[in-house]
Scaffold this motif. Sequence first.
Motif, PDB file in Angstrom:
ATOM      1  N   ALA A 378      11.404   6.385   0.955  1.00  0.00           N
ATOM      2  CA  ALA A 378      10.256   7.066   0.344  1.00  0.00           C
ATOM      3  C   ALA A 378       8.947   6.573   0.964  1.00  0.00           C
ATOM      4  O   ALA A 378       8.018   7.361   1.197  1.00  0.00           O
ATOM      5  CB  ALA A 378      10.255   6.836  -1.164  1.00  0.00           C
ATOM      6  N   HIS A 379       8.864   5.275   1.255  1.00  0.00           N
ATOM      7  CA  HIS A 379       7.678   4.706   1.904  1.00  0.00           C
ATOM      8  C   HIS A 379       7.429   5.432   3.234  1.00  0.00           C
ATOM      9  O   HIS A 379       6.311   5.870   3.508  1.00  0.00           O
ATOM     10  CB  HIS A 379       7.902   3.199   2.129  1.00  0.00           C
ATOM     11  CG  HIS A 379       6.873   2.526   2.990  1.00  0.00           C
ATOM     12  ND1 HIS A 379       5.963   1.615   2.500  1.00  0.00           N
ATOM     13  CD2 HIS A 379       6.610   2.617   4.316  1.00  0.00           C
ATOM     14  CE1 HIS A 379       5.196   1.184   3.486  1.00  0.00           C
ATOM     15  NE2 HIS A 379       5.569   1.782   4.603  1.00  0.00           N
ATOM     16  N   GLU A 380       8.479   5.579   4.046  1.00  0.00           N
ATOM     17  CA  GLU A 380       8.319   6.239   5.351  1.00  0.00           C
ATOM     18  C   GLU A 380       7.867   7.682   5.175  1.00  0.00           C
ATOM     19  O   GLU A 380       6.974   8.151   5.875  1.00  0.00           O
ATOM     20  CB  GLU A 380       9.627   6.193   6.145  1.00  0.00           C
ATOM     21  CG  GLU A 380      10.045   4.797   6.582  1.00  0.00           C
ATOM     22  CD  GLU A 380       8.955   4.060   7.355  1.00  0.00           C
ATOM     23  OE1 GLU A 380       8.142   4.722   8.028  1.00  0.00           O
ATOM     24  OE2 GLU A 380       8.915   2.826   7.272  1.00  0.00           O
ATOM     25  N   VAL A 381       8.522   8.385   4.240  1.00  0.00           N
ATOM     26  CA  VAL A 381       8.206   9.799   4.034  1.00  0.00           C
ATOM     27  C   VAL A 381       6.761   9.954   3.538  1.00  0.00           C
ATOM     28  O   VAL A 381       6.024  10.837   3.990  1.00  0.00           O
ATOM     29  CB  VAL A 381       9.207  10.423   3.035  1.00  0.00           C
ATOM     30  CG1 VAL A 381       8.749  11.804   2.595  1.00  0.00           C
ATOM     31  CG2 VAL A 381      10.601  10.508   3.667  1.00  0.00           C
ATOM     32  N   THR A 382       6.328   9.073   2.635  1.00  0.00           N
ATOM     33  CA  THR A 382       4.989   9.259   2.046  1.00  0.00           C
ATOM     34  C   THR A 382       3.857   8.815   2.979  1.00  0.00           C
ATOM     35  O   THR A 382       2.703   9.078   2.672  1.00  0.00           O
ATOM     36  CB  THR A 382       4.870   8.552   0.675  1.00  0.00           C
ATOM     37  OG1 THR A 382       5.310   7.207   0.790  1.00  0.00           O
ATOM     38  CG2 THR A 382       5.685   9.279  -0.369  1.00  0.00           C
ATOM     39  N   HIS A 383       4.191   8.193   4.113  1.00  0.00           N
ATOM     40  CA  HIS A 383       3.144   8.023   5.130  1.00  0.00           C
ATOM     41  C   HIS A 383       2.618   9.400   5.545  1.00  0.00           C
ATOM     42  O   HIS A 383       1.471   9.539   5.962  1.00  0.00           O
ATOM     43  CB  HIS A 383       3.698   7.317   6.377  1.00  0.00           C
ATOM     44  CG  HIS A 383       3.569   5.819   6.345  1.00  0.00           C
ATOM     45  ND1 HIS A 383       2.396   5.179   6.043  1.00  0.00           N
ATOM     46  CD2 HIS A 383       4.473   4.835   6.597  1.00  0.00           C
ATOM     47  CE1 HIS A 383       2.581   3.858   6.108  1.00  0.00           C
ATOM     48  NE2 HIS A 383       3.838   3.627   6.436  1.00  0.00           N
ATOM     49  N   GLY A 384       3.485  10.414   5.422  1.00  0.00           N
ATOM     50  CA  GLY A 384       3.098  11.778   5.802  1.00  0.00           C
ATOM     51  C   GLY A 384       2.323  12.508   4.719  1.00  0.00           C
ATOM     52  O   GLY A 384       1.814  13.608   4.951  1.00  0.00           O
ATOM     53  N   GLU A 411      -3.139   1.639   4.216  1.00  0.00           N
ATOM     54  CA  GLU A 411      -2.140   2.695   4.410  1.00  0.00           C
ATOM     55  C   GLU A 411      -0.732   2.196   4.052  1.00  0.00           C
ATOM     56  O   GLU A 411       0.060   2.928   3.460  1.00  0.00           O
ATOM     57  CB  GLU A 411      -2.202   3.217   5.853  1.00  0.00           C
ATOM     58  CG  GLU A 411      -1.112   4.190   6.255  1.00  0.00           C
ATOM     59  CD  GLU A 411      -1.077   5.500   5.447  1.00  0.00           C
ATOM     60  OE1 GLU A 411      -2.103   5.863   4.860  1.00  0.00           O
ATOM     61  OE2 GLU A 411       0.007   6.123   5.407  1.00  0.00           O
ATOM     62  N   GLU A 412      -0.417   0.951   4.373  1.00  0.00           N
ATOM     63  CA  GLU A 412       0.892   0.399   3.996  1.00  0.00           C
ATOM     64  C   GLU A 412       1.024   0.329   2.474  1.00  0.00           C
ATOM     65  O   GLU A 412       2.065   0.657   1.913  1.00  0.00           O
ATOM     66  CB  GLU A 412       1.102  -0.982   4.628  1.00  0.00           C
ATOM     67  CG  GLU A 412       1.355  -0.962   6.131  1.00  0.00           C
ATOM     68  CD  GLU A 412       2.447   0.012   6.544  1.00  0.00           C
ATOM     69  OE1 GLU A 412       3.482   0.110   5.843  1.00  0.00           O
ATOM     70  OE2 GLU A 412       2.264   0.707   7.556  1.00  0.00           O
ATOM     71  N   ALA A 413      -0.066  -0.128   1.808  1.00  0.00           N
ATOM     72  CA  ALA A 413      -0.038  -0.187   0.339  1.00  0.00           C
ATOM     73  C   ALA A 413       0.072   1.210  -0.240  1.00  0.00           C
ATOM     74  O   ALA A 413       0.825   1.456  -1.186  1.00  0.00           O
ATOM     75  CB  ALA A 413      -1.298  -0.892  -0.176  1.00  0.00           C
TER      76      ALA A 413
HETATM   77 ZN    ZN Z   1       4.831   1.718   6.584  1.00  0.00          ZN
END
Ligand code: ZN
Length: 553
Positions: A378-384, A411-413
């Motif tokens: 989910a973290h990877e997907v929500t970077h988008g 952005e990581e947070a």
């Molecule tokens: Zn990340």
Amino acid sequence: MRRFLLPLLLAAVSAPAADAPRVPDLAQLQKMTARFAPTELRASTEHLSAGDRRALAKLIEAAKVVDDVFLKQLYAKNPGLLAELRKDTTPLGKARLRYFWMNKGPWSSIDDYAAFLPGVPARKPLGANYYPEGFTKEQFESWKAKLPEPQKKKAEGFFWVVRLGKQRDLRLVPYSQEYRAELTRMSALLKEAAAATDNATLKRFLVTRAQAFLADDYYESDVAWMDLDAPIDVTIGPYETYSDELLGYKAAFEAYVCLRDDAETKKLAFLTSRMQELEDNLPLDPKYRNPKVGALAPLRVVNEVYSGGEGNQGVQSAAFNLPNDERVVREKGSKRVMLKNVQRAKFEKTLVPIAERVIGKEAARDLSFDSFFTHIVAHEVTHGLGPHAITVGGVESSPRKELKELYGALEEAKADVTGLVALQYLMDKGAPELPGGAEAERRLYTTFLASSFRTLRFGIHEAHARGMAMQVNALVDKGGFVVRPDGTYGVDFAKIKDAVRELDRELLTLEATGDYAGAKKKLEELGKLRPELEKALAGLGDVPIDIEPVFGK
Ligand code: ZN
């Protein structure tokens, strides 16, 4: 050109001996090794076709040759050192061999490459074995300045080493020549694997990569790798340039022989199919929401069967983004590969013991690898998701441009917190792919709390960890996390969902408005280790830092 030949020669003659640094004894070496917990990595091959099984065996063989190449790339004397260590059957000899293999050389990678064997330089040479011994940046620059244009490109290129010729002149040697025996063998093994597999995209990658090894041109095979979609997911070749600390030009060989995780791939497809809906429900003023969410860079979830070369040196990669060739990235983008069984091993060997101390044994029963991994995805997907193209004072801009050096941490947070919001949203919707309910929520937030300590442990100078400290402190202040009188941390399940949504709104709004001053204030106030956090982290000293992969036979 000849002027700097003398110092090079002197360096070679007056090498170690006289002031040899102290190296760790058996007890010290065992302590250093124990920072990595040996863990067997498993991946099911049951669903593979007969042809793919044959291909897999060939690819593991090829990945083992990658080990040989990387040993040579790191240090010219590595093959000799390894042969010597294999003959030494004393306990110290065995301990040295094991740690040598984990580091692919005589220097400990997590201790800034300090030597742990006698008779070698006290630290790994900055340029590893990509340049002549004692070569400096200045020597490189003055030599390069005199080269004709095509040679200049190669001097700075990924796939050419710099060597001293017979006349003591400097020469560029392509990898295909420098590692000819190994690359010829790898090329043959890849062709055999290509002949065995029935998957067209894998066949294409293997055939083109086999050619690349002998021709020093990886473009076509990098493109084929981007299109690779097969039960066997393999990454093999010269990739990262970290080991060239002198100039950062030369690519180290690494290999990840993996199998696609079909269950997780389905979950990923489910998440990405709901991107627009997730965006439309972000805790963010609707005027800042993106009406048309763009396509996401490709993501793959795989399980590792064997890793070789730099891919199995020191701390293990749990994910990587490749390729690095800018031409390919411009035309095809890059792909992120997540190694699920490596994540699982790290979860079991480092996160569980950390959790037992920081949240207590009772609460640690709610830890769940499934929740952990789903949140990473989910973290990877929500970077988008969230603001990417913004307007500041009437001018088009981006959060990265406005938030400058703070963007990474923020952005990581944002991806962490938005990941939680997205999962909670889908759980509330009753999606069968993501079952909700009180128990699922307990697992999700407890696992998230415990995992934050694993990130914080590496110090908060790194963007991800600084953003993590900000999240933990903010969620404590909002009442979602609590610090108990005995110093352990817990989740207040009545408050955590609102606390997370509120924090997400704050972070997304900072990005939407490009509010540098606001982001700075937030990170300064919250992106630090408060005394109670510091105390909790201090009790984790003896928990392993990472895993040492053990591959099944
Ligand atoms: Zn990340």
